[in-house]
Design a protein around this motif. Sequence first.
Motif, PDB file in Angstrom:
ATOM      1  N   GLY A  83     -36.115  30.656 -44.315  1.00  0.00           N
ATOM      2  CA  GLY A  83     -36.489  31.009 -42.947  1.00  0.00           C
ATOM      3  C   GLY A  83     -36.340  29.860 -41.974  1.00  0.00           C
ATOM      4  O   GLY A  83     -36.384  30.065 -40.755  1.00  0.00           O
ATOM      5  N   ARG A  84     -36.153  28.641 -42.490  1.00  0.00           N
ATOM      6  CA  ARG A  84     -35.969  27.461 -41.645  1.00  0.00           C
ATOM      7  C   ARG A  84     -34.492  27.088 -41.495  1.00  0.00           C
ATOM      8  O   ARG A  84     -34.167  26.038 -40.930  1.00  0.00           O
ATOM      9  CB  ARG A  84     -36.736  26.276 -42.240  1.00  0.00           C
ATOM     10  N   ALA A  85     -33.613  27.942 -42.011  1.00  0.00           N
ATOM     11  CA  ALA A  85     -32.175  27.654 -41.944  1.00  0.00           C
ATOM     12  C   ALA A  85     -31.677  27.732 -40.501  1.00  0.00           C
ATOM     13  O   ALA A  85     -32.336  28.290 -39.621  1.00  0.00           O
ATOM     14  CB  ALA A  85     -31.404  28.631 -42.826  1.00  0.00           C
ATOM     15  N   SER A  86     -30.487  27.191 -40.288  1.00  0.00           N
ATOM     16  CA  SER A  86     -29.932  27.141 -38.931  1.00  0.00           C
ATOM     17  C   SER A  86     -28.905  28.236 -38.677  1.00  0.00           C
ATOM     18  O   SER A  86     -28.236  28.230 -37.646  1.00  0.00           O
ATOM     19  CB  SER A  86     -29.293  25.767 -38.680  1.00  0.00           C
ATOM     20  N   ASP A  87     -28.748  29.168 -39.611  1.00  0.00           N
ATOM     21  CA  ASP A  87     -27.842  30.293 -39.395  1.00  0.00           C
ATOM     22  C   ASP A  87     -28.613  31.597 -39.554  1.00  0.00           C
ATOM     23  O   ASP A  87     -29.647  31.654 -40.225  1.00  0.00           O
ATOM     24  CB  ASP A  87     -26.676  30.251 -40.386  1.00  0.00           C
ATOM     25  N   PHE A  88     -28.116  32.662 -38.940  1.00  0.00           N
ATOM     26  CA  PHE A  88     -28.848  33.926 -38.891  1.00  0.00           C
ATOM     27  C   PHE A  88     -28.995  34.562 -40.269  1.00  0.00           C
ATOM     28  O   PHE A  88     -30.080  35.057 -40.612  1.00  0.00           O
ATOM     29  CB  PHE A  88     -28.142  34.901 -37.944  1.00  0.00           C
ATOM     30  N   ILE A  89     -27.939  34.574 -41.076  1.00  0.00           N
ATOM     31  CA  ILE A  89     -27.970  35.284 -42.358  1.00  0.00           C
ATOM     32  C   ILE A  89     -29.079  34.744 -43.254  1.00  0.00           C
ATOM     33  O   ILE A  89     -29.893  35.507 -43.794  1.00  0.00           O
ATOM     34  CB  ILE A  89     -26.604  35.176 -43.077  1.00  0.00           C
ATOM     35  N   ASN A  90     -29.130  33.432 -43.426  1.00  0.00           N
ATOM     36  CA  ASN A  90     -30.151  32.852 -44.297  1.00  0.00           C
ATOM     37  C   ASN A  90     -31.552  32.990 -43.701  1.00  0.00           C
ATOM     38  O   ASN A  90     -32.517  33.246 -44.426  1.00  0.00           O
ATOM     39  CB  ASN A  90     -29.833  31.381 -44.566  1.00  0.00           C
ATOM     40  N   THR A  91     -31.654  32.822 -42.388  1.00  0.00           N
ATOM     41  CA  THR A  91     -32.963  32.958 -41.750  1.00  0.00           C
ATOM     42  C   THR A  91     -33.492  34.381 -41.891  1.00  0.00           C
ATOM     43  O   THR A  91     -34.661  34.594 -42.250  1.00  0.00           O
ATOM     44  CB  THR A  91     -32.879  32.584 -40.260  1.00  0.00           C
ATOM     45  N   TYR A  92     -32.632  35.354 -41.629  1.00  0.00           N
ATOM     46  CA  TYR A  92     -33.056  36.756 -41.736  1.00  0.00           C
ATOM     47  C   TYR A  92     -33.395  37.106 -43.183  1.00  0.00           C
ATOM     48  O   TYR A  92     -34.385  37.795 -43.453  1.00  0.00           O
ATOM     49  CB  TYR A  92     -31.953  37.671 -41.213  1.00  0.00           C
ATOM     50  N   TYR A  93     -32.578  36.603 -44.100  1.00  0.00           N
ATOM     51  CA  TYR A  93     -32.862  36.830 -45.518  1.00  0.00           C
ATOM     52  C   TYR A  93     -34.234  36.261 -45.881  1.00  0.00           C
ATOM     53  O   TYR A  93     -35.035  36.911 -46.560  1.00  0.00           O
ATOM     54  CB  TYR A  93     -31.781  36.182 -46.378  1.00  0.00           C
ATOM     55  N   GLY A  94     -34.515  35.040 -45.423  1.00  0.00           N
ATOM     56  CA  GLY A  94     -35.792  34.415 -45.726  1.00  0.00           C
ATOM     57  C   GLY A  94     -36.969  35.211 -45.194  1.00  0.00           C
ATOM     58  O   GLY A  94     -37.947  35.462 -45.910  1.00  0.00           O
ATOM     59  N   LEU A  95     -36.879  35.639 -43.935  1.00  0.00           N
ATOM     60  CA  LEU A  95     -37.984  36.397 -43.347  1.00  0.00           C
ATOM     61  C   LEU A  95     -38.156  37.753 -44.035  1.00  0.00           C
ATOM     62  O   LEU A  95     -39.284  38.203 -44.270  1.00  0.00           O
ATOM     63  CB  LEU A  95     -37.749  36.594 -41.848  1.00  0.00           C
ATOM     64  N   MET A  96     -37.054  38.405 -44.372  1.00  0.00           N
ATOM     65  CA  MET A  96     -37.159  39.711 -45.028  1.00  0.00           C
ATOM     66  C   MET A  96     -37.703  39.590 -46.448  1.00  0.00           C
ATOM     67  O   MET A  96     -38.458  40.452 -46.911  1.00  0.00           O
ATOM     68  CB  MET A  96     -35.797  40.405 -45.049  1.00  0.00           C
TER      69      MET A  96
END
Length: 435
Positions: A83-96
């Motif tokens: 969720g602390r990543a700088s790209d949308f895919i990893n951030t969204y994956y983390g939050l989900m």
Amino acid sequence: MKDKQLYFSMLVVALSLGTAWAIRGQFGHEHGAAWAGGIGCLSLIMVAKRGDWYSKVFSATLAGALGWGIGGIMSYGIVVGYGRASDFINTYYGLMMLFVIGGLYGYIGGGLFGLSLSSTAKNPVKWVNLTIEMVVGGILFYYFMIYEFEWFMTPPRSEMWAVCFGMAVALTWFMIRHQQTSAIRVAVFSGLGGGFGFALGNFFQVLGGVSGIKFNFWNVMEYTLGFFGGLGMAYGTLTSKWETSEPQQKKANQFFPILMLSLIIPFTVWQQNFDTKRIYATLIEIGIIDGSPLLAATEWSGLVLVLILAAFSFYQYYNHRPASVTYTYKEIQTFFVVYLGIYIVFSYIITGAFFSTYRIEQYLYTINLIAIMLLIGKTKPTFSNRNIDGNKWAVNMVWVALFIAVLAFIAKSSHDELKGAHKRFGEEVVEETAK
């Protein structure tokens, strides 16, 4: 007016579970989650003000505590990093994925609590059967999802989320077979709240870190999981129909729940966390002189509190009771204050908050406790009977997923690379200093 009372009652439970779950951040694991979950369930029984639930307050609280505690086997440290990543895919994956993990906490906790409220002498819950089914479900789903299909959420960390998922599936099938509609509602809304709260909390943690404000934003994330989980559990309970339970329960049936809540769970928290090395490091860091008697006093004070809690609980709620027992609202309120109060003191001890103010969030727990006690007596909820609407729930889940996507976009746009960031997809972050 009815809706206002409903929302007010939900708020009190949310404050209770949110505070307890934030405290749980100091201890972690199953035991810390069980103590926190028990506090949330206790507050809900007090808010509901149903006299027929008072006689089974300890058994219902223990069921909820164990349910919320089961989720403590899941690892989510790296998921928070996604969720602390700088790209949308990893951030969204983390939050989900945090939504999934928080959802499993709440779903199992709310489901077992709801089943306990549903259990009556006429229609008892078959707890042995349920336990066997959940254990088998956890093993089977872990084997197929992790060993066979290799659906890894958080490599190389533990994938015990799959065990919890299997348990949740088994719990669902049990509730459907036995037509436990009310318990299903409590499970679903507890899971929705816990999942949303965990994802939202990670979002707040990212923005808090970027802001440069010196505050424990990890604790904020823990608080939001409990707060929204409490909202969901209260909503599911207060908008469901429940059979009237027996006004009294056998005294013998109180022994094990009281033992677990007042001795076994608190003792495990103490035994797993109050070790010499951790206490020493904390106190030295805040300026306590090496060799001070405070070191030993701090380590063993937790055990003294556990023994006092157990002695008080058995004396007050078991020893002098007749063969058939019930409890008054005032007695339950006393146990709630003592139970949450000692958990707060545990947190003060383990963080050194009695000797230093470097962890300012610790004192917010006491403020929350005062607020809860001022508000909880004013709740006057009216139970309603709302049906399960699968189509509506599915649509709402889509909206939640879209809202979390918006949070992910805002979070990833707020920073470059952050310390503690991880990538599930693509090249892993090497540089861990904020840019």
